[in-house]
Design an enzyme around this catalytic site. Sequence first.
Site, short mmCIF file in Angstrom:
data_model
loop_
_atom_site.label_atom_id
_atom_site.label_comp_id
_atom_site.label_asym_id
_atom_site.label_seq_id
_atom_site.Cartn_x
_atom_site.Cartn_y
_atom_site.Cartn_z
N HIS A 79 10.36 -9.04 -0.64
CA HIS A 79 11.23 -10.22 -0.54
C HIS A 79 10.69 -11.43 -1.31
O HIS A 79 10.76 -12.56 -0.84
CB HIS A 79 11.48 -10.58 0.92
N GLU A 136 22.14 -6.34 3.60
CA GLU A 136 21.50 -7.09 2.52
C GLU A 136 22.14 -6.68 1.20
O GLU A 136 21.69 -5.75 0.53
CB GLU A 136 20.00 -6.80 2.53
N HIS A 158 19.50 -12.38 4.77
CA HIS A 158 18.90 -11.47 5.76
C HIS A 158 19.45 -11.74 7.16
O HIS A 158 18.70 -11.77 8.14
CB HIS A 158 17.38 -11.61 5.74
N ASP A 187 16.76 2.04 7.03
CA ASP A 187 16.16 0.99 6.19
C ASP A 187 16.27 1.47 4.75
O ASP A 187 15.28 1.73 4.08
CB ASP A 187 14.70 0.74 6.59
N TYR A 203 21.12 -10.90 10.67
CA TYR A 203 21.23 -9.75 11.57
C TYR A 203 22.43 -9.96 12.49
O TYR A 203 22.56 -11.03 13.10
CB TYR A 203 20.00 -9.64 12.48
N ARG A 256 11.47 -4.40 -2.07
CA ARG A 256 10.09 -4.17 -2.47
C ARG A 256 9.95 -3.93 -3.97
O ARG A 256 10.72 -3.16 -4.54
CB ARG A 256 9.51 -2.97 -1.70
#
Length: 347
Positions: A99, A308, A173, A245, A175, A74
């Site tokens: 992003h 990330e 990104h 996060d 997962y 961000r």
Amino acid sequence: MKASQSSFGNEALLFTMENDHGVRIEVTNFGARIVNLFVLTETGPNNIVLGFDSIEDYKKETYYGATIGRVAGRIKNGEFSIGESRYKTSVNNLGNTLHGGNPGFDEKIWDYEVKETDENASIIFSTHSPDGENGFPGNLKVSVTYTLDNLNVWSVSYQANSDKDTIFNPTNHVYFNLTGHPSNPIDDHFLQVFSEEFAPVNDDTTVTGEKRSTIGTPYDFRTPKKLKSTFEAIDAEVKKVQGIDHPFFLTCSGLHQTAAKLISPDKKITVEVYTEEPAVVIYTANFVKGVPLMHGEKLIQHGGITFETQVAPGSIEFEDFGDVLLLAGENYTSQTKYKIEVRTPLS
């Protein structure tokens, strides 16, 4: 090593790379993203990353597996300065730029080139981000190379240059869920992160600017521990994002130092992360409402985890978080590697 390609709907293509040990990676030029990563286990192929069956579903959830840019994370209020020049980027997340704004790298159809040798196969994705796109200065040329080798290493290499001073901080990104099922939470996965500091966040998940010790907190992963212990912790940071996060500042970065390690509940599959970046943002799929089915399964909360690798978000505001300035004519390079180990009865 084998590499092949097929249609993945509309303009998109699906590329498959498979090594001599049955590790198979499928990637697409839509978002220069990883779609599937199969490893060979006792019971057959097991897909250890989250993804969808169609481009249509990726267009609904564009970050999954994608290359992220120009700037990962961000940008607070979508504002930054370079020297005397002030820039405003498109906001797309609670008044902030997330992003790289829309459209980001994750929504582009990338050019591609395929390379094969006996020991590895590579897909080289490339694209151009024009001066002023989403408010960022500079005509930016960028390439991302996905390579799979016979040592079961998947590497992601970035290269970029701009004709104006700009900011640049890409990531991937992907997962992971080592059970192969997005309907299984990662609670019983073991996580290790070589970090002694993390960045607390505000309610909108922008960083506060503080670097806080991980030691003694639910984010202390210096030795491997089950993620469940973090998810169940009574802690303001955990509660704020319903999991993890947060940026973690790595103790040491480099391709010969482990940055993080994820171990399956049965301890038969391990993914080790190596990176040239100084930080890693870890996100544990905390908000999954409305995500399309993944290969027929519903993604559960905490159904995956991302690593990330990047310069920590907040570096634009806080000098000690790192530097994302890319000067005109300067060549940007960075690499992250994921080493996969699968234990079998014979290993």
